[in-house]
Design an enzyme around this catalytic site. Sequence first.
Site, PDB file in Angstrom:
ATOM      1  N   LYS A  10     -12.904  49.894   2.013  1.00  5.85           N
ATOM      2  CA  LYS A  10     -13.945  48.880   1.833  1.00  5.85           C
ATOM      3  C   LYS A  10     -14.206  48.649   0.339  1.00  5.85           C
ATOM      4  O   LYS A  10     -13.734  49.428  -0.500  1.00  5.85           O
ATOM      5  CB  LYS A  10     -15.207  49.342   2.577  1.00  5.85           C
ATOM      6  CG  LYS A  10     -15.000  49.427   4.101  1.00  5.85           C
ATOM      7  CD  LYS A  10     -16.261  49.911   4.815  1.00  5.85           C
ATOM      8  CE  LYS A  10     -16.062  49.919   6.332  1.00  5.85           C
ATOM      9  NZ  LYS A  10     -17.288  50.379   7.043  1.00  5.85           N
ATOM     10  N   TYR A  50     -16.162  42.133  13.034  1.00  2.00           N
ATOM     11  CA  TYR A  50     -17.424  42.758  13.462  1.00  2.00           C
ATOM     12  C   TYR A  50     -18.087  41.956  14.577  1.00  2.00           C
ATOM     13  O   TYR A  50     -19.314  41.843  14.623  1.00  2.00           O
ATOM     14  CB  TYR A  50     -18.359  42.897  12.253  1.00  2.00           C
ATOM     15  CG  TYR A  50     -17.885  43.919  11.239  1.00  2.00           C
ATOM     16  CD1 TYR A  50     -17.645  45.241  11.607  1.00  2.00           C
ATOM     17  CD2 TYR A  50     -17.679  43.580   9.904  1.00  2.00           C
ATOM     18  CE1 TYR A  50     -17.217  46.194  10.687  1.00  2.00           C
ATOM     19  CE2 TYR A  50     -17.250  44.524   8.974  1.00  2.00           C
ATOM     20  CZ  TYR A  50     -17.028  45.829   9.377  1.00  2.00           C
ATOM     21  OH  TYR A  50     -16.608  46.763   8.458  1.00  2.00           O
ATOM     22  N   ASN A 113     -19.860  53.186   3.326  1.00  2.00           N
ATOM     23  CA  ASN A 113     -19.115  54.330   3.879  1.00  2.00           C
ATOM     24  C   ASN A 113     -17.600  54.276   3.644  1.00  2.00           C
ATOM     25  O   ASN A 113     -16.827  54.900   4.353  1.00  2.00           O
ATOM     26  CB  ASN A 113     -19.477  54.555   5.352  1.00  2.00           C
ATOM     27  CG  ASN A 113     -19.096  53.388   6.240  1.00  2.00           C
ATOM     28  OD1 ASN A 113     -18.562  52.390   5.767  1.00  2.00           O
ATOM     29  ND2 ASN A 113     -19.354  53.518   7.527  1.00  2.00           N
ATOM     30  N   HIS A 116     -12.762  51.867   6.751  1.00  2.00           N
ATOM     31  CA  HIS A 116     -12.783  51.477   8.163  1.00  2.00           C
ATOM     32  C   HIS A 116     -11.553  52.056   8.860  1.00  2.00           C
ATOM     33  O   HIS A 116     -10.468  52.072   8.280  1.00  2.00           O
ATOM     34  CB  HIS A 116     -12.748  49.953   8.307  1.00  2.00           C
ATOM     35  CG  HIS A 116     -12.440  49.513   9.705  1.00  2.00           C
ATOM     36  ND1 HIS A 116     -13.396  49.447  10.686  1.00  2.00           N
ATOM     37  CD2 HIS A 116     -11.259  49.188  10.304  1.00  2.00           C
ATOM     38  CE1 HIS A 116     -12.831  49.071  11.821  1.00  2.00           C
ATOM     39  NE2 HIS A 116     -11.523  48.905  11.619  1.00  2.00           N
ATOM     40  N   GLU A 127      -7.328  44.204  15.759  1.00  2.00           N
ATOM     41  CA  GLU A 127      -7.640  44.158  14.327  1.00  2.00           C
ATOM     42  C   GLU A 127      -6.383  43.927  13.486  1.00  2.00           C
ATOM     43  O   GLU A 127      -6.424  43.216  12.481  1.00  2.00           O
ATOM     44  CB  GLU A 127      -8.337  45.458  13.909  1.00  2.00           C
ATOM     45  CG  GLU A 127      -9.736  45.573  14.512  1.00  2.00           C
ATOM     46  CD  GLU A 127     -10.396  46.917  14.241  1.00  2.00           C
ATOM     47  OE1 GLU A 127      -9.780  47.782  13.583  1.00  2.00           O
ATOM     48  OE2 GLU A 127     -11.540  47.105  14.700  1.00  2.00           O
TER      49      GLU A 127
HETATM   50  P1  CMP Z   1     -17.742  50.996  10.547  1.00  2.00           P
HETATM   51  O1  CMP Z   1     -17.978  51.978  11.657  1.00  2.00           O
HETATM   52  O2  CMP Z   1     -16.470  50.994   9.817  1.00  2.00           O
HETATM   53  O3  CMP Z   1     -17.978  49.537  11.144  1.00  2.00           O
HETATM   54  C1  CMP Z   1     -19.299  49.077  11.375  1.00  2.00           C
HETATM   55  C2  CMP Z   1     -20.044  49.208  10.099  1.00  2.00           C
HETATM   56  O4  CMP Z   1     -21.374  48.769  10.120  1.00  2.00           O
HETATM   57  C3  CMP Z   1     -20.155  50.692   9.766  1.00  2.00           C
HETATM   58  O5  CMP Z   1     -18.886  51.194   9.450  1.00  2.00           O
HETATM   59  C4  CMP Z   1     -21.145  50.636   8.629  1.00  2.00           C
HETATM   60  O6  CMP Z   1     -20.533  50.202   7.431  1.00  2.00           O
HETATM   61  C5  CMP Z   1     -22.066  49.513   9.130  1.00  2.00           C
HETATM   62  N1  CMP Z   1     -23.249  50.073   9.756  1.00  2.00           N
HETATM   63  C6  CMP Z   1     -23.329  50.655  10.967  1.00  2.00           C
HETATM   64  N2  CMP Z   1     -24.592  51.048  11.215  1.00  2.00           N
HETATM   65  C7  CMP Z   1     -25.317  50.698  10.128  1.00  2.00           C
HETATM   66  C8  CMP Z   1     -26.674  50.832   9.780  1.00  2.00           C
HETATM   67  N3  CMP Z   1     -27.554  51.392  10.606  1.00  2.00           N
HETATM   68  N4  CMP Z   1     -27.053  50.366   8.578  1.00  2.00           N
HETATM   69  C9  CMP Z   1     -26.164  49.780   7.760  1.00  2.00           C
HETATM   70  N5  CMP Z   1     -24.847  49.633   8.027  1.00  2.00           N
HETATM   71  C10 CMP Z   1     -24.438  50.089   9.191  1.00  2.00           C
END
Ligand code: CMP
Length: 151
Positions: A10, A50, A113, A116, A127
């Site tokens: 990311k 998403y 985070n 992905h 995807e």
């Molecule tokens: P990922 O699981 O890769 O894909 C969905 C993304 O949404 C997740 O990583 C986070 O980057 C984001 N995400 C999920 N939950 C939250 C949250 N509560 N607050 C902010 N970002 C979130």
Amino acid sequence: VSERTLIAVKPDGVQRRLVGQIVQRFEQRGFKLVGMKLLQAREDILSQHYHDLHKKPFYPNLLRYMSSGPVVAMVWEGHNVVRTSRLMVGNTNPAEAYPGTIRGDYSVHISRNVIHASDSVEGAQREIQLWFDRRELVDWDCCDHSSSYQV
Ligand code: CMP
């Protein structure tokens, strides 16, 4: 073709120069890189990627974050690569991710985070089609390291 998954570094991971270390982890584990590109993700791709999160309160922030710089999208191939990648990546919330996982080693907050990873074989297929043109994926094989991922 054995199993494939979509991995994306990311924008925070690219900005923090973590691409090389992340690629290295997948190579060392024994997976095969079959596609890779740096791109500024378009909003329509992110919206489809998403598609199940559109109603979440964090969705606008998620789109802003994912558009804040380039991402490195990759396709990795190998035995059980979807499940094993999820274990290597760690919990979605870095606060819950174990040390030794990518999120557990490089991140502290769920909205930054770093990486992905597809969550299922079906999700990975969807995807990969979304992020890559078929001609961008390279079927290659070589003798020297194949035993580390083929059963
Ligand atoms: P990922 O699981 O890769 O894909 C969905 C993304 O949404 C997740 O990583 C986070 O980057 C984001 N995400 C999920 N939950 C939250 C949250 N509560 N607050 C902010 N970002 C979130």
